[in-house]
Design a protein around this motif. Structure first.
Motif, PDB file in Angstrom:
ATOM      1  N   VAL A 117     -51.248  25.207  -0.230  1.00  0.00           N
ATOM      2  CA  VAL A 117     -52.686  25.204  -0.477  1.00  0.00           C
ATOM      3  C   VAL A 117     -53.424  25.207   0.848  1.00  0.00           C
ATOM      4  O   VAL A 117     -52.949  24.672   1.846  1.00  0.00           O
ATOM      5  CB  VAL A 117     -53.128  23.997  -1.344  1.00  0.00           C
ATOM      6  CG1 VAL A 117     -52.582  24.112  -2.745  1.00  0.00           C
ATOM      7  CG2 VAL A 117     -52.703  22.691  -0.730  1.00  0.00           C
ATOM      8  N   SER A 118     -54.565  25.860   0.825  1.00  0.00           N
ATOM      9  CA  SER A 118     -55.397  25.924   2.033  1.00  0.00           C
ATOM     10  C   SER A 118     -56.830  26.207   1.607  1.00  0.00           C
ATOM     11  O   SER A 118     -57.106  26.447   0.435  1.00  0.00           O
ATOM     12  CB  SER A 118     -54.879  27.015   2.971  1.00  0.00           C
ATOM     13  OG  SER A 118     -54.947  28.281   2.346  1.00  0.00           O
ATOM     14  N   MET A 119     -57.714  26.180   2.570  1.00  0.00           N
ATOM     15  CA  MET A 119     -59.108  26.521   2.306  1.00  0.00           C
ATOM     16  C   MET A 119     -59.186  28.039   2.146  1.00  0.00           C
ATOM     17  O   MET A 119     -58.941  28.780   3.091  1.00  0.00           O
ATOM     18  CB  MET A 119     -60.006  26.050   3.448  1.00  0.00           C
ATOM     19  CG  MET A 119     -60.050  24.540   3.606  1.00  0.00           C
ATOM     20  SD  MET A 119     -60.690  23.696   2.144  1.00  0.00           S
ATOM     21  CE  MET A 119     -62.426  23.844   2.433  1.00  0.00           C
ATOM     22  N   CYS A 120     -59.494  28.487   0.945  1.00  0.00           N
ATOM     23  CA  CYS A 120     -59.561  29.918   0.626  1.00  0.00           C
ATOM     24  C   CYS A 120     -60.904  30.208  -0.033  1.00  0.00           C
ATOM     25  O   CYS A 120     -61.464  29.347  -0.714  1.00  0.00           O
ATOM     26  CB  CYS A 120     -58.460  30.317  -0.347  1.00  0.00           C
ATOM     27  SG  CYS A 120     -56.793  29.984   0.180  1.00  0.00           S
ATOM     28  N   HIS A 133     -57.352  25.368  -2.317  1.00  0.00           N
ATOM     29  CA  HIS A 133     -56.555  25.783  -3.472  1.00  0.00           C
ATOM     30  C   HIS A 133     -55.505  26.807  -3.052  1.00  0.00           C
ATOM     31  O   HIS A 133     -55.542  27.330  -1.942  1.00  0.00           O
ATOM     32  CB  HIS A 133     -57.450  26.357  -4.571  1.00  0.00           C
ATOM     33  CG  HIS A 133     -58.088  27.675  -4.250  1.00  0.00           C
ATOM     34  ND1 HIS A 133     -59.138  27.813  -3.366  1.00  0.00           N
ATOM     35  CD2 HIS A 133     -57.822  28.925  -4.693  1.00  0.00           C
ATOM     36  CE1 HIS A 133     -59.489  29.081  -3.284  1.00  0.00           C
ATOM     37  NE2 HIS A 133     -58.702  29.788  -4.085  1.00  0.00           N
ATOM     38  N   ASN A 134     -54.578  27.080  -3.964  1.00  0.00           N
ATOM     39  CA  ASN A 134     -53.612  28.144  -3.787  1.00  0.00           C
ATOM     40  C   ASN A 134     -54.175  29.342  -4.537  1.00  0.00           C
ATOM     41  O   ASN A 134     -54.266  29.327  -5.771  1.00  0.00           O
ATOM     42  CB  ASN A 134     -52.253  27.734  -4.359  1.00  0.00           C
ATOM     43  CG  ASN A 134     -51.217  28.829  -4.244  1.00  0.00           C
ATOM     44  OD1 ASN A 134     -51.369  29.894  -4.839  1.00  0.00           O
ATOM     45  ND2 ASN A 134     -50.169  28.578  -3.487  1.00  0.00           N
ATOM     46  N   ALA A 135     -54.570  30.373  -3.821  1.00  0.00           N
ATOM     47  CA  ALA A 135     -55.271  31.506  -4.426  1.00  0.00           C
ATOM     48  C   ALA A 135     -54.445  32.186  -5.516  1.00  0.00           C
ATOM     49  O   ALA A 135     -54.970  32.524  -6.580  1.00  0.00           O
ATOM     50  CB  ALA A 135     -55.659  32.512  -3.345  1.00  0.00           C
ATOM     51  N   PHE A 162     -53.327  24.276 -12.331  1.00  0.00           N
ATOM     52  CA  PHE A 162     -54.626  24.010 -11.730  1.00  0.00           C
ATOM     53  C   PHE A 162     -54.643  22.647 -11.053  1.00  0.00           C
ATOM     54  O   PHE A 162     -55.191  22.488  -9.975  1.00  0.00           O
ATOM     55  CB  PHE A 162     -55.718  24.110 -12.790  1.00  0.00           C
ATOM     56  CG  PHE A 162     -57.091  24.287 -12.230  1.00  0.00           C
ATOM     57  CD1 PHE A 162     -57.385  25.375 -11.425  1.00  0.00           C
ATOM     58  CD2 PHE A 162     -58.094  23.385 -12.508  1.00  0.00           C
ATOM     59  CE1 PHE A 162     -58.651  25.543 -10.904  1.00  0.00           C
ATOM     60  CE2 PHE A 162     -59.359  23.542 -11.992  1.00  0.00           C
ATOM     61  CZ  PHE A 162     -59.645  24.626 -11.191  1.00  0.00           C
ATOM     62  N   GLY A 163     -54.002  21.684 -11.686  1.00  0.00           N
ATOM     63  CA  GLY A 163     -53.930  20.352 -11.095  1.00  0.00           C
ATOM     64  C   GLY A 163     -53.109  20.332  -9.823  1.00  0.00           C
ATOM     65  O   GLY A 163     -53.445  19.654  -8.855  1.00  0.00           O
TER      66      GLY A 163
END
Length: 186
Positions: free
Chosen positions: A47-50, A86-88, A168-169
């Motif tokens: 996950v990262s800022m996307c 999130h993970n895009a 999603f969680g």
């Protein structure tokens, strides 16, 4: 299909049905494989800022044709180029599932709307539709694995929403809720 006396139109109908069934079977098998990996914590989520706008639009692009066949416009409110953690890939898959459900349970000519509201501590992404809605007593159960509605005309494998909420969680540290009224999707 093996019978020689079948006309071309009949053969095409059978081939189309076989294609549809093959796609459903492939989706179910892939979902079951993912489900096992999720339950056993085998999947790794980077996950990262996307940009959430791209994630949402990627999902819309994947269901746009299905919606078009039912003359269901997918409308969006203002969705800023907001960076969210999130993970895009996985978050997009959750949105695809939600949008496919909206298309599936919305009648021809209905609408689907996607809005994003940004708050100080979180962002809310709301997908609304003019579909058939969900019975109040079913809402707590629709996220359960293999739950299938008892309503006539509802055909579901009972995997999509469960998998979506779980993904999603994990992939977005998100929360999924449903607001609905029977005969009026939300």
């Amino acid at each position: 299909l093996r019978e020689e006396n079948q006309d071309a139109e009949t053969r095409e109908k059978f081939l189309a049905k076989m294609q549809t069934q093959s796609e459903k079977l492939e989706w179910i098998l892939n979902s079951l494989f993912k489900m096992v990996k999720l339950e056993q914590n085998v999947m790794v989520f980077e996950v990262s800022m996307c940009p959430i706008r791209k994630t949402i639009l990627d999902a819309v692009n994947l269901v746009y044709e299905k919606a078009g066949r039912k003359q269901i416009p997918i409308k969006t409110g203002y969705i800023p180029d907001l960076l969210l953690y999130h993970n895009a890939k996985w978050t997009s898959e959750v949105f695809v599932n939600l949008l496919e459900n909206a298309v599936k349970y919305t009648g021809e000519g209905g609408t689907i709307q996607i809005d994003l509201n940004q708050y100080e501590m979180y962002a809310e992404i709301r997908i609304t539709d003019t579909g058939i809605g969900i019975r109040k007593e079913e809402i707590p159960r629709i996220f359960q694995r293999f739950y299938r509605s008892k309503r006539k005309g509802i055909h579901s494998g009972g995997i999509g929403l469960w998998k979506g909420k779980l993904l999603f969680g994990i992939s977005a540290d998100g929360k999924m809720t449903i607001l609905s009224e029977l005969s009026f999707g939300m």
